[in-house]
Design an enzyme around this catalytic site. Structure first.
Site, PDB file in Angstrom:
ATOM      1  N   PRO A  23      55.940   8.752  42.889  1.00  0.00           N
ATOM      2  CG  PRO A  23      55.804   7.865  45.033  1.00  0.00           C
ATOM      3  CD  PRO A  23      56.159   9.123  44.301  1.00  0.00           C
ATOM      4  CB  ALA A  57      50.797   3.609  46.301  1.00  0.00           C
ATOM      5  CE1 TYR A 182      44.228   5.999  48.080  1.00  0.00           C
ATOM      6  CE2 TYR A 182      46.322   7.146  47.821  1.00  0.00           C
ATOM      7  CZ  TYR A 182      45.144   6.657  47.284  1.00  0.00           C
ATOM      8  OH  TYR A 182      44.877   6.823  45.942  1.00  0.00           O
ATOM      9  NE  ARG A 230      54.034  12.011  47.724  1.00  0.00           N
ATOM     10  CZ  ARG A 230      54.021  11.955  46.393  1.00  0.00           C
ATOM     11  NH1 ARG A 230      53.002  11.387  45.759  1.00  0.00           N
ATOM     12  NH2 ARG A 230      55.026  12.443  45.694  1.00  0.00           N
TER      13      ARG A 230
END
Length: 388
Positions: A23, A57, A182, A230
């Site tokens: 990604p 993402a 995140y 991930r």
């Protein structure tokens, strides 16, 4: 012994090789919608021979975008333009995957070429970012609002709804983003999670939201299709999230239906000292694969075919994910096959430039294609019927 160009089967999905497009944010959407840039960016890597092509993402809620220009899948309206992309990727013999994400306290930030820090509302940002605790990431970033338990459950529900839409759009792999500082990583790390309720403190509590998201996504994601996650295997700072905790989390997530752990690191501490170098994260994938008994993906400055092949042949990972190298060379797998003396199918349109012995793509694996898209077509037909 497996090698880079040996196929990999996860549940009912067969990757033609062990090479995946990692990604990579493109910062090119308006209101979260995929457009021609995404079609060409992702489609060209499928033409180039990657076994798996993952989107950037993709935000499960609008306020979960890293930047206002990020891709999103928080509404059914996002499905149609993504379907065009997944259809094309599958026609090239590759598998289309999507990474589902929520940026947490690192949301509403500028895209790299526009600056750093939080984007104000007047420039397209949003009023409030959220996190486990009211701790900002760094100077220039907004102080987030700590999520309530009800709001946490809304995030879990949003991931599941996004996974359903991903299936409707024709994706065959979903990856949950729980890395790079995140939202889900913020809960895992004691540096960013100072909560006193059942989502903070102990390992059990800090990992609760990750487990809930995996369970919620798995409940709506077809059993025949694989689920990835991930993680950042370490914060690179003593007292934070580390490899031992990552191994234990991977064990638990495997039992909940995760098929592969994509092993990255860092991202939660702006001043972390990271020993960046070729393959610097591969050891994390090797350890999780061995000790948690789950398939793993290696990422991090993997650039040469010999290096990537070595990772697979030595059992360090089941999949290698390339990022910047794919930006430099969309056809990296075609070049890698030639360097390693392995066979790979070239598109018929490009065959005149292929080395001797290369074969053109013949026909799409229609059985696999039909499996991936049958549910999407049925859902769309039912929506059309109800709307008529």
């Amino acid at each position: 012994m497996a090698h880079l160009f040996e196929s990999l089967t996860l549940r009912d999905v067969k990757l033609q090789n062990r090479i995946a497009v990692s990604p990579m944010c493109q910062y090119s959407s308006e209101n979260g919608f995929a457009n021609d840039w995404h079609f060409v960016h992702l489609g060209s890597r499928a033409v180039g021979g990657a076994g798996l092509v993952l989107t950037e993402a993709t935000a499960v809620v609008a306020e979960g975008r890293i930047s206002p220009q990020d891709l999103g899948i928080w509404s059914d309206e996002h499905i149609e333009p993504l379907t065009r992309i997944t259809h094309f990727i599958s026609e090239q013999g590759s598998v289309a995957g999507i990474q589902l994400a929520h940026a947490g306290r690192k949301a509403s930030t500028y895209r790299p070429w526009d600056g750093r820090g939080t984007v104000p509302e007047a420039q397209g940002g949003w009023h409030q970012v959220v996190a486990p605790s009211a701790l900002r990431f760094a100077e220039g970033y907004a102080v987030p609002e700590a999520l309530t338990e009800d709001e946490i459950q809304a995030v879990v529900t949003a991931f599941a709804a996004a996974a359903r839409r991903a299936g409707d759009a024709g994706f065959c792999v979903v990856e949950i983003h729980a890395a790079h500082g995140y939202l889900l990583h913020e809960f895992l790390s004691p540096f960013s999670n100072h909560r006193q309720d059942r989502y903070g403190g102990s390992f059990e509590n800090r990992t609760r939201i990750a487990r809930e998201v995996v369970s919620a996504v798995r409940s709506v994601w077809p059993e025949r299709l694989p689920l990835f996650i991930r993680i950042s295997a370490t914060d690179w700072e003593a007292g934070g999230w580390d490899l031992e905790q990552s191994v234990e989390l991977a064990r638990r997530l495997k039992s909940l239906g995760v098929d592969l752990v994509d092993c990255s690191s860092g991202g939660n501490l702006p001043q972390a000292r990271i020993p960046v170098g070729p393959g610097y994260q591969t050891a994390f994938a090797e350890r999780i694969r061995r000790d948690a008994g789950v398939a793993s993906g290696a990422i991090g400055l993997i650039t040469s075919p010999v290096q990537a092949d070595h990772i697979i042949r030595n059992g360090q990972a089941d999949l290698v994910l390339l990022a910047r190298e794919f930006l430099r060379d969309p056809y990296w797998p075609l070049r890698a096959a030639r360097e390693l003396g392995q066979a790979i199918s070239w598109p018929a349109q490009y065959l005149r430039a292929a080395p001797d012995g290369a074969q053109a793509h013949m026909t799409v694996d229609l059985q696999r294609f039909d499996r991936c898209f049958a549910e999407h077509h049925a859902v769309m037909a039912e929506r059309q019927r109800k709307g008529s």
